[in-house]
Design a protein around this motif. Structure first.
Motif, short mmCIF file in Angstrom:
data_model
loop_
_atom_site.label_atom_id
_atom_site.label_comp_id
_atom_site.label_asym_id
_atom_site.label_seq_id
_atom_site.Cartn_x
_atom_site.Cartn_y
_atom_site.Cartn_z
N LYS A 189 0.95 -1.14 0.24
CA LYS A 189 0.15 0.09 0.04
C LYS A 189 0.82 1.07 0.01
N GLY A 190 0.76 2.20 -1.13
CA GLY A 190 1.69 3.17 -1.18
C GLY A 190 0.92 4.59 -0.44
N ILE A 191 1.78 5.46 0.03
CA ILE A 191 1.43 6.47 0.68
C ILE A 191 2.53 7.46 0.26
N SER A 192 1.99 8.77 -0.44
CA SER A 192 2.73 9.67 -0.90
C SER A 192 3.64 10.28 0.20
N PHE A 193 4.78 10.50 0.02
CA PHE A 193 5.83 11.10 0.86
C PHE A 193 6.72 12.22 0.18
N ASN A 194 6.18 13.19 -0.18
CA ASN A 194 6.71 14.37 -0.94
C ASN A 194 7.38 15.52 0.14
N LYS A 195 8.58 15.53 0.37
CA LYS A 195 9.51 16.36 1.01
C LYS A 195 10.32 17.01 0.42
N THR A 196 10.53 18.24 1.23
CA THR A 196 11.80 19.18 0.80
C THR A 196 12.78 18.86 1.89
N ILE A 197 13.85 18.60 1.75
CA ILE A 197 14.84 18.22 2.64
C ILE A 197 16.06 19.43 2.51
N PHE A 198 16.47 19.84 3.86
CA PHE A 198 17.60 20.69 3.68
C PHE A 198 18.84 20.41 4.40
N VAL A 199 19.92 20.37 3.66
CA VAL A 199 21.12 19.81 3.75
C VAL A 199 22.29 20.69 4.17
N ARG A 200 23.23 20.58 5.12
CA ARG A 200 24.45 21.47 4.92
C ARG A 200 25.57 20.56 5.10
N ALA A 201 26.85 21.13 4.85
CA ALA A 201 28.13 20.53 4.75
C ALA A 201 28.49 20.58 6.31
N VAL A 202 29.13 19.53 6.70
CA VAL A 202 29.63 19.35 8.10
C VAL A 202 31.17 18.67 7.84
N ASP A 203 31.95 18.61 9.05
CA ASP A 203 33.10 18.05 9.03
C ASP A 203 32.95 16.58 9.60
N THR A 204 33.66 15.52 9.23
CA THR A 204 33.39 14.17 9.54
C THR A 204 34.75 13.89 10.27
N PRO A 205 34.95 13.96 11.61
CA PRO A 205 36.02 13.55 12.35
C PRO A 205 36.33 12.27 12.37
N PRO A 206 37.71 11.69 12.24
CA PRO A 206 38.08 10.29 12.16
C PRO A 206 37.60 9.43 13.20
N LEU A 207 37.34 8.24 13.07
CA LEU A 207 37.11 7.27 14.09
C LEU A 207 38.04 7.06 15.11
N PRO A 208 37.84 7.24 16.33
CA PRO A 208 38.84 6.78 17.44
C PRO A 208 39.25 5.29 17.38
#
Length: 238
Positions: A189-208
């Motif tokens: 059963k399908g349900i409409s899922f129409n969205k506007t997504i807001f994205v920004r750049a971030v730093d990804t620190p290394p894994l400990p």
């Protein structure tokens, strides 16, 4: 006899000429070095080794720049992982007895639960948005997902090219259907899922060293160097 006066030789002009020649020579050397440094700084790397040892091709970009394709891939993958609910175990071992596989018990969010995959993907959301959005997903997730009776998948039909809002921030429209499969009825059963997504750049620190489950999940969700900080219904009148 008339004595001739001795004249002293003036070396000042010769010294000045010598200094001028040396300065010109040093100036030319500086120009040559500057040109070489400029070429080095403008050279674009073509191969980058990742933390896990794999190598990928890369191009030089600004700290907050992301390609349209990278943004679309990040948004599509994150939204599919957040909204596709399946507690049934997966295994590539065909000889493994299904009875030995454990159904995902889920992660408790207030008085509801989300699947572990959804919880892991939630780290791709900003910290001021993640908790509230996970509560909304928990309220939407049917309880019989966790006994294997119900599953869902997000079918993305269209992702618009990202619209840059400011340096390191974008908006992207998504047209999708949330398809829910219940019991033996696999028509869905399908349900409409129409969205506007807001994205920004971030730093990804290394894994400990020896990362925890939470640290590993957060790293994998944010390895693209982006986060989603808002999701809202698509404004069709825009």
């Amino acid at each position: 006899m008339k004595l001739l006066d001795k004249k002293e030789i003036n070396f000042t002009p010769l010294v000045s000429i010598g200094q001028t020649i040396i300065l010109i020579f040093l100036f030319l050397i500086t120009l040559a070095n500057s040109s070489r440094l400029g070429k080095i700084s403008n050279s674009k790397p073509t191969l980058v080794e990742l933390q896990d040892g794999t190598s990928i091709r890369a191009v030089a970009m600004g700290e907050k720049d992301r390609t349209d394709q990278a943004i679309m891939d990040f948004v599509g993958r994150t939204m599919m992982n957040l909204m596709s609910w399946n507690a049934l175990p997966k295994s590539s071992d065909e000889n493994l007895d299904p009875r030995n596989l454990k159904i995902d018990p889920g992660i408790q969010i207030a008085d509801k639960k989300v699947t572990t995959n959804t919880w892991n993907s939630g780290f791709a959301l900003s910290e001021d948005f993640r908790a509230s959005f996970l509560r909304e997903i928990a309220a939407l997730t049917p309880s019989d997902v966790f006994n294997g009776e119900t599953q869902s998948t997000l079918v993305v039909r269209y992702l618009a090219p990202p619209l840059k809002l400011s340096d390191g921030q974008w908006r992207i429209d998504m047209v999708a259907n949330l398809v829910v499969f219940k019991g033996k009825d696999q028509s869905g059963k399908g349900i409409s899922f129409n969205k506007t997504i807001f994205v920004r750049a971030v730093d990804t620190p290394p894994l400990p060293n020896n990362p925890s489950k939470q640290q590993l999940a957060a790293y994998n969700a944010r390895i693209a160097g982006m986060e989603i900080y808002r999701i809202q219904d698509v404004d069709l009148g825009r």
